[in-house]
Design a protein around this motif. Structure first.
Motif, mmCIF file in Angstrom:
data_model
loop_
_atom_site.group_PDB
_atom_site.id
_atom_site.type_symbol
_atom_site.label_atom_id
_atom_site.label_comp_id
_atom_site.label_asym_id
_atom_site.label_seq_id
_atom_site.Cartn_x
_atom_site.Cartn_y
_atom_site.Cartn_z
ATOM 1 N N SER A 1 -15.216 -19.095 9.860
ATOM 2 C CA SER A 1 -15.901 -17.962 9.228
ATOM 3 C C SER A 1 -15.144 -17.556 7.972
ATOM 4 N N PHE A 2 -15.904 -17.125 6.950
ATOM 5 C CA PHE A 2 -15.346 -16.750 5.661
ATOM 6 C C PHE A 2 -15.926 -15.391 5.246
ATOM 7 N N HIS A 3 -15.085 -14.562 4.617
ATOM 8 C CA HIS A 3 -15.562 -13.294 4.072
ATOM 9 C C HIS A 3 -16.513 -13.595 2.925
ATOM 10 N N PHE A 4 -17.734 -13.041 3.011
ATOM 11 C CA PHE A 4 -18.785 -13.481 2.108
ATOM 12 C C PHE A 4 -19.633 -12.306 1.601
ATOM 13 N N PRO A 5 -19.063 -11.462 0.716
ATOM 14 C CA PRO A 5 -19.863 -10.370 0.158
ATOM 15 C C PRO A 5 -20.713 -10.805 -1.027
ATOM 16 N N GLN A 6 -20.435 -12.004 -1.570
ATOM 17 C CA GLN A 6 -21.133 -12.457 -2.781
ATOM 18 C C GLN A 6 -22.585 -12.834 -2.469
ATOM 19 N N ALA A 7 -23.351 -12.957 -3.550
ATOM 20 C CA ALA A 7 -24.763 -13.299 -3.396
ATOM 21 C C ALA A 7 -24.973 -14.773 -3.108
ATOM 22 N N GLY A 8 -24.052 -15.600 -3.543
ATOM 23 C CA GLY A 8 -24.256 -17.030 -3.358
ATOM 24 C C GLY A 8 -22.945 -17.788 -3.291
ATOM 25 N N ALA A 9 -22.995 -18.941 -2.658
ATOM 26 C CA ALA A 9 -21.796 -19.781 -2.554
ATOM 27 C C ALA A 9 -22.210 -21.205 -2.207
ATOM 28 N N THR A 10 -21.303 -22.125 -2.422
ATOM 29 C CA THR A 10 -21.522 -23.530 -2.100
ATOM 30 C C THR A 10 -20.562 -23.948 -0.991
ATOM 31 N N VAL A 11 -21.106 -24.535 0.052
ATOM 32 C CA VAL A 11 -20.299 -25.001 1.177
ATOM 33 C C VAL A 11 -19.962 -26.473 0.957
ATOM 34 N N GLU A 12 -18.682 -26.799 1.003
ATOM 35 C CA GLU A 12 -18.227 -28.174 0.839
ATOM 36 C C GLU A 12 -17.527 -28.615 2.124
ATOM 37 N N VAL A 13 -18.070 -29.631 2.780
ATOM 38 C CA VAL A 13 -17.480 -30.155 4.012
ATOM 39 C C VAL A 13 -17.372 -31.668 3.868
ATOM 40 N N GLU A 14 -16.204 -32.212 4.170
ATOM 41 C CA GLU A 14 -16.012 -33.652 4.049
ATOM 42 C C GLU A 14 -15.115 -34.184 5.158
ATOM 43 N N LEU A 15 -15.319 -35.455 5.468
ATOM 44 C CA LEU A 15 -14.449 -36.186 6.386
ATOM 45 C C LEU A 15 -13.657 -37.190 5.561
ATOM 46 N N ILE A 16 -12.352 -37.181 5.742
ATOM 47 C CA ILE A 16 -11.470 -38.058 4.982
ATOM 48 C C ILE A 16 -10.708 -38.937 5.965
ATOM 49 N N TYR A 17 -10.836 -40.250 5.793
ATOM 50 C CA TYR A 17 -10.089 -41.173 6.630
ATOM 51 C C TYR A 17 -8.780 -41.519 5.927
ATOM 52 N N VAL A 18 -7.672 -41.248 6.587
ATOM 53 C CA VAL A 18 -6.349 -41.456 6.001
ATOM 54 C C VAL A 18 -5.627 -42.548 6.790
ATOM 55 N N ARG A 19 -5.167 -43.574 6.089
ATOM 56 C CA ARG A 19 -4.537 -44.713 6.774
ATOM 57 C C ARG A 19 -3.058 -44.481 7.073
ATOM 58 N N ALA A 20 -2.432 -43.507 6.397
ATOM 59 C CA ALA A 20 -1.012 -43.239 6.635
ATOM 60 C C ALA A 20 -0.735 -41.764 6.448
ATOM 61 N N LEU A 21 0.257 -41.250 7.150
ATOM 62 C CA LEU A 21 0.620 -39.844 7.022
ATOM 63 C C LEU A 21 0.965 -39.521 5.575
ATOM 64 N N PRO A 22 0.626 -38.314 5.093
ATOM 65 C CA PRO A 22 0.789 -37.983 3.674
ATOM 66 C C PRO A 22 2.208 -38.153 3.145
ATOM 67 N N GLN A 23 3.239 -37.913 3.976
ATOM 68 C CA GLN A 23 4.601 -37.979 3.479
ATOM 69 C C GLN A 23 5.149 -39.391 3.385
ATOM 70 N N ILE A 24 4.357 -40.394 3.856
ATOM 71 C CA ILE A 24 4.843 -41.759 3.824
ATOM 72 C C ILE A 24 4.761 -42.334 2.407
#
Length: 208
Positions: A185-208
């Protein structure tokens, strides 16, 4: 136990011969019908029935099309007073094992952002956030599906050093035919917004 793709498949309906949708590992990762030879003709190869020739590319995490066929993401948004509620369902629809599987370096990231019409990001009120080891995504709204190991003596977590003595900290990967539901849930007093949802497949941990 580190690598258990076969055991995951064995415990799924894909391994049940009574199931009309049952599939072996080879049917997905070594399909037939895409080549009519084992070797180059100029090197002595023979033309064969394509239905008898299995590909040996080891299709898996390097095959983007196979990955896309493995997972489905459903997103719904609902306005509740001053809140915008985002519900997600991540389904394993095509992998006969957990998603992701194999190396514990691999993980699947669900990332959620809501951008107001003025370009600002809406403030998250509830729902999970990505953990501190997620590199550039740390703290953002989302969920990570992974098998997280900790080195027994050093306490390093997550670790890729599974050849050392490790213990399992968590495993929330999505099993074959399984699904995971999340709500943000997001605080949403504005009249409009864009929802961005994505799935990201990562082959290695970010710190590697």
């Amino acid at each position: 136990e580190i690598y258990n793709s076969y055991g995951e498949w064995l415990n799924s309906t894909y391994a049940d011969n009574r199931n009309p949708k049952a599939k072996s590992c080879q049917e997905c990762h070594m399909p037939v019908g895409e080549s009519d030879r084992f070797a180059l003709l100029k090197k002595g190869g023979l033309i064969r029935d394509p239905e008898t020739v299995h590909l040996h590319r080891n299709s898996g995490s390097r095959d983007s099309e196979l990955l896309k066929q493995s997972v489905e993401l459903e997103v719904a948004a609902d306005r509740r007073g001053d809140d915008l509620v985002i519900k997600t369902v991540t389904r394993n629809i095509g992998a006969g094992h957990h998603l992701p599987t194999g190396s514990p370096l691999r993980h699947l990231v669900l990332r959620v952002r809501v951008v107001a019409d003025d370009g600002s990001l809406l403030t998250q009120r509830s729902g999970p956030n990505l953990p501190e080891w997620m590199g550039e995504y740390v703290g953002q709204s989302g969920q990570v599906y992974a098998k997280v190991l900790e080195e027994f003596w050093t306490g390093i977590t997550p670790t890729i050093g599974y050849w050392n003595q490790t213990r399992l900290i968590s495993d929330n990967r999505i099993p074959a035919n399984g699904a995971d539901q999340q709500e943000f849930s997001f605080h949403f007093p504005q009249a409009g917004a864009t929802v961005e949802v994505e799935l990201i497949y990562v082959r290695a941990l970010p710190q590697i």
